[in-house]
Design a protein around this motif. Structure first.
Motif, mmCIF file in Angstrom:
data_model
loop_
_atom_site.group_PDB
_atom_site.id
_atom_site.type_symbol
_atom_site.label_atom_id
_atom_site.label_comp_id
_atom_site.label_asym_id
_atom_site.label_seq_id
_atom_site.Cartn_x
_atom_site.Cartn_y
_atom_site.Cartn_z
ATOM 1 N N HIS A 80 -15.185 -57.087 -52.691
ATOM 2 C CA HIS A 80 -14.573 -56.060 -51.841
ATOM 3 C C HIS A 80 -13.194 -56.526 -51.375
ATOM 4 N N THR A 81 -12.160 -55.803 -51.834
ATOM 5 C CA THR A 81 -10.792 -56.069 -51.370
ATOM 6 C C THR A 81 -10.084 -54.735 -51.191
ATOM 7 N N HIS A 82 -8.860 -54.800 -50.681
ATOM 8 C CA HIS A 82 -7.977 -53.626 -50.572
ATOM 9 C C HIS A 82 -6.716 -53.883 -51.407
ATOM 10 N N LEU A 83 -6.895 -54.613 -52.488
ATOM 11 C CA LEU A 83 -5.778 -55.011 -53.339
ATOM 12 C C LEU A 83 -5.578 -54.022 -54.490
ATOM 13 N N TYR A 84 -4.357 -54.030 -55.029
ATOM 14 C CA TYR A 84 -4.005 -53.115 -56.123
ATOM 15 C C TYR A 84 -3.135 -53.829 -57.157
ATOM 16 N N PRO A 85 -3.197 -53.389 -58.417
ATOM 17 C CA PRO A 85 -2.281 -53.902 -59.448
ATOM 18 C C PRO A 85 -0.914 -53.230 -59.314
ATOM 19 N N PRO A 86 0.086 -53.736 -60.025
ATOM 20 C CA PRO A 86 1.451 -53.192 -59.903
ATOM 21 C C PRO A 86 1.563 -51.718 -60.316
ATOM 22 N N THR A 87 0.588 -51.217 -61.065
ATOM 23 C CA THR A 87 0.641 -49.804 -61.489
ATOM 24 C C THR A 87 0.615 -48.847 -60.298
ATOM 25 N N SER A 147 -11.800 -64.365 -60.675
ATOM 26 C CA SER A 147 -11.777 -63.838 -62.048
ATOM 27 C C SER A 147 -11.640 -62.325 -62.067
ATOM 28 N N SER A 148 -12.115 -61.654 -61.003
ATOM 29 C CA SER A 148 -12.049 -60.193 -60.980
ATOM 30 C C SER A 148 -11.880 -59.718 -59.540
ATOM 31 N N ILE A 149 -11.009 -58.747 -59.344
ATOM 32 C CA ILE A 149 -10.718 -58.198 -58.017
ATOM 33 C C ILE A 149 -11.274 -56.788 -57.936
ATOM 34 N N THR A 150 -12.171 -56.540 -56.975
ATOM 35 C CA THR A 150 -12.739 -55.200 -56.781
ATOM 36 C C THR A 150 -11.925 -54.471 -55.719
ATOM 37 N N ASP A 191 -11.997 -59.225 -48.590
ATOM 38 C CA ASP A 191 -11.450 -58.102 -47.819
ATOM 39 C C ASP A 191 -9.917 -58.182 -47.764
ATOM 40 N N ALA A 192 -9.355 -58.899 -48.731
ATOM 41 C CA ALA A 192 -7.893 -59.093 -48.719
ATOM 42 C C ALA A 192 -7.182 -57.744 -48.807
ATOM 43 N N ARG A 193 -6.144 -57.602 -48.003
ATOM 44 C CA ARG A 193 -5.276 -56.417 -48.062
ATOM 45 C C ARG A 193 -3.944 -56.778 -48.699
ATOM 46 N N ILE A 194 -3.605 -58.050 -48.601
ATOM 47 C CA ILE A 194 -2.365 -58.583 -49.156
ATOM 48 C C ILE A 194 -2.749 -59.612 -50.213
ATOM 49 N N LEU A 195 -2.226 -59.495 -51.396
ATOM 50 C CA LEU A 195 -2.663 -60.295 -52.553
ATOM 51 C C LEU A 195 -2.742 -61.775 -52.228
ATOM 52 N N ASP A 196 -1.716 -62.326 -51.591
ATOM 53 C CA ASP A 196 -1.633 -63.763 -51.340
ATOM 54 C C ASP A 196 -2.764 -64.249 -50.444
ATOM 55 N N GLN A 197 -3.418 -63.340 -49.708
ATOM 56 C CA GLN A 197 -4.514 -63.754 -48.825
ATOM 57 C C GLN A 197 -5.648 -64.385 -49.614
ATOM 58 N N LEU A 198 -5.749 -64.086 -50.919
ATOM 59 C CA LEU A 198 -6.788 -64.745 -51.730
ATOM 60 C C LEU A 198 -6.610 -66.265 -51.666
#
Ligand code: FIX
Ligand code: ZN
Length: 439
Positions: free
Chosen positions: A28-35, A156-159, A380-387
């Motif tokens: 569970h995250t709030h992350l998105y790819p560049p698309t 390995s995978s971001i949901t 629950d990352a909202r900002i990519l770098d938080q990983l």
């Protein structure tokens, strides 16, 4: 190789080493790819002010956890919430950096997280201003940077969380059918309004061309099932999710709104999920906008009802329930209920529980009561770098708790092999989720 000879004090090191090598499926995250576009200045020169892919120092430092914290730390005369939110993001970030990281000691978990992130990127966390960090991030290509962060974090995978009732999100899926096709990301259909306020949600569905009424009649429920199916197909979503208030009950005990939500749950959401063998994720206990002036930073938590979870698992045995609850006081009973229902998968130390002392307590409780049959964490990352901080911080805590379990086990004379430790790490950080999806 077995560990009989392992000294008891060696277990934490051995388990940490195994867990650190295990790649994670972040459920569970709030992350998105560049698309989905990014508002962050970067090497490609392509930015989108409404973009949803958030990363870099200004986003990290204005994370809503830190927005809430800076209003407690900054000296009088305090800027008003409204004035703060009128500032550009860079000024908000400068304000937070000064008062939380320079003029006060950054010991909160959200503060420490930013510093761990900078350290993992090879940057000096002792800077007095953000300018040097900004220059570093401006030199990054977002697409390459995702690969770098996932590799450093061992993910390995971001949901994702794809909120279909959010206009900014929905518009991007309708504008580009391939927007979610990045193999590093998996989509999730997030449907909160459908269960929290069906009449309002029905008004939106009607705008989108579904023949629904504000009452959950059989024809309306058929249209809601069509809506769900179309969006699950469009997103290729792997589960359906909803955040629900502490007052959520099943069976519903409230007035018309709760009754409508129950009808939609029973006759639309759960049948669609069961037909697709797809989990429904229930995130229970969020009390939204307790302090509305703080916007996303203004939410709080509340004690929810775990018997509601048991009632749903018992009434819908063909459905699979991913459940996380926001109140610390709900955690033990959730473990007890999970022991009774194999269609219930507890996951994560959510939001205000994503804190070392609570992750440690909850993980040990779960290991003692559920063995390895649960999902210990999500970022629950909202900002990519938080990983780069959420996972290292949690891996260490999960490793310490797991090491203690092995020490106790070894004291019974049971031999434990490295392969078993590796198997357990794989289950906890990826395998249990994959198996629950496929079951
Ligand atoms: O409902 C949710 O998915 C919550 O996780 C978020 O709304 C919340 O703001 C958050 O990011 C907590 O970590
Ligand atoms: Zn979330």
């Amino acid at each position: 190789m077995s560990y009989e000879a392992l000294a008891l004090t060696d277990w934490p090191v051995v388990v940490a080493e195994v867990l650190n090598r295990q790649r994670i499926w972040d459920v569970h995250t709030h992350l998105y790819p560049p698309t989905f576009g990014t508002p962050v200045a970067n090497r490609t020169g392509r930015t989108d002010p409404a973009g949803l892919m958030l990363w870099g120092i200004d986003e990290l430092v204005t994370y809503h956890y830190l927005v809430a914290e800076v209003f407690r730390a900054a000296p009088a005369p305090q800027v008003s919430y409204a004035e703060f939110f009128r500032w550009p993001k860079s000024r908000q970030a400068d304000h937070i950096w000064r008062y939380l990281f320079v003029e006060n000691t950054p010991i909160s978990e959200a503060c420490r997280g930013v510093l761990t992130t900078l350290q993992r990127l090879g940057l000096d966390p002792n800077e007095k201003t953000l300018d040097g960090y900004r220059a570093f991030f401006a030199r990054q290509d977002p697409d390459e940077y995702i690969d770098r962060v996932m590799d450093l974090a061992g993910v390995s995978s971001i949901t994702m969380t794809n909120a279909v009732f959010d206009d900014a999100e929905r518009g991007r899926w309708l504008a580009d059918k391939d927007v979610g096709r990045d193999p590093r990301f998996k989509a999730v259909l997030r449907i909160d309004p459908l269960l929290r306020n069906f009449p309002a949600a029905a008004g939106r569905l009607a705008e989108w061309g579904y023949a629904v009424q504000t009452a959950a009649t059989p024809p309306t429920l058929a249209e809601v099932r069509r809506f769900l199916g179309e969006w699950l197909d469009r997103q290729q979503a792997i589960y359906v999710a909803a955040s629900l208030p502490p007052e959520f009950r099943y069976p519903a005990t409230g007035q018309a709104l709760e009754q409508a939500g129950q009808t939609v749950l029973e006759q639309a959401v759960l049948p669609v999920c069961a037909a697709r063998k797809m989990p429904l994720a229930l995130m229970i206990g969020a009390r939204l906008r307790t302090e509305p002036a703080l916007r996303e930073a203004g939410d709080t938590s509340g004690l929810a009802d775990v018997q509601t979870v048991a009632n749903l698992c018992r009434a819908f045995p063909a459905n699979k329930f991913l459940v996380t609850m926001l109140a610390r006081e709900n955690q033990h009973e959730l473990c007890v209920v999970a022991r009774k229902f194999r269609n219930l998968m507890p996951f994560g130390c959510w939001w205000f529980l994503n804190s070392p002392s609570l992750i440690d307590e909850i993980t040990r409780m779960r290991l003692e009561m559920l063995g390895t049959s649960f999902i210990p964490q999500h970022s629950d990352a909202r900002i990519l770098d938080q990983l780069l901080y959420k996972w290292p911080h949690s891996r260490r805590l999960i490793a310490d708790a797991l090491a203690d379990m092995y020490v106790r086990l070894a004291q019974t004379g049971r031999r434990i092999t490295r392969a078993e430790v590796e198997r357990d790490a794989a289950l906890l950080l990826a395998g249990n989720f994959q198996a629950f999806l496929e079951r």
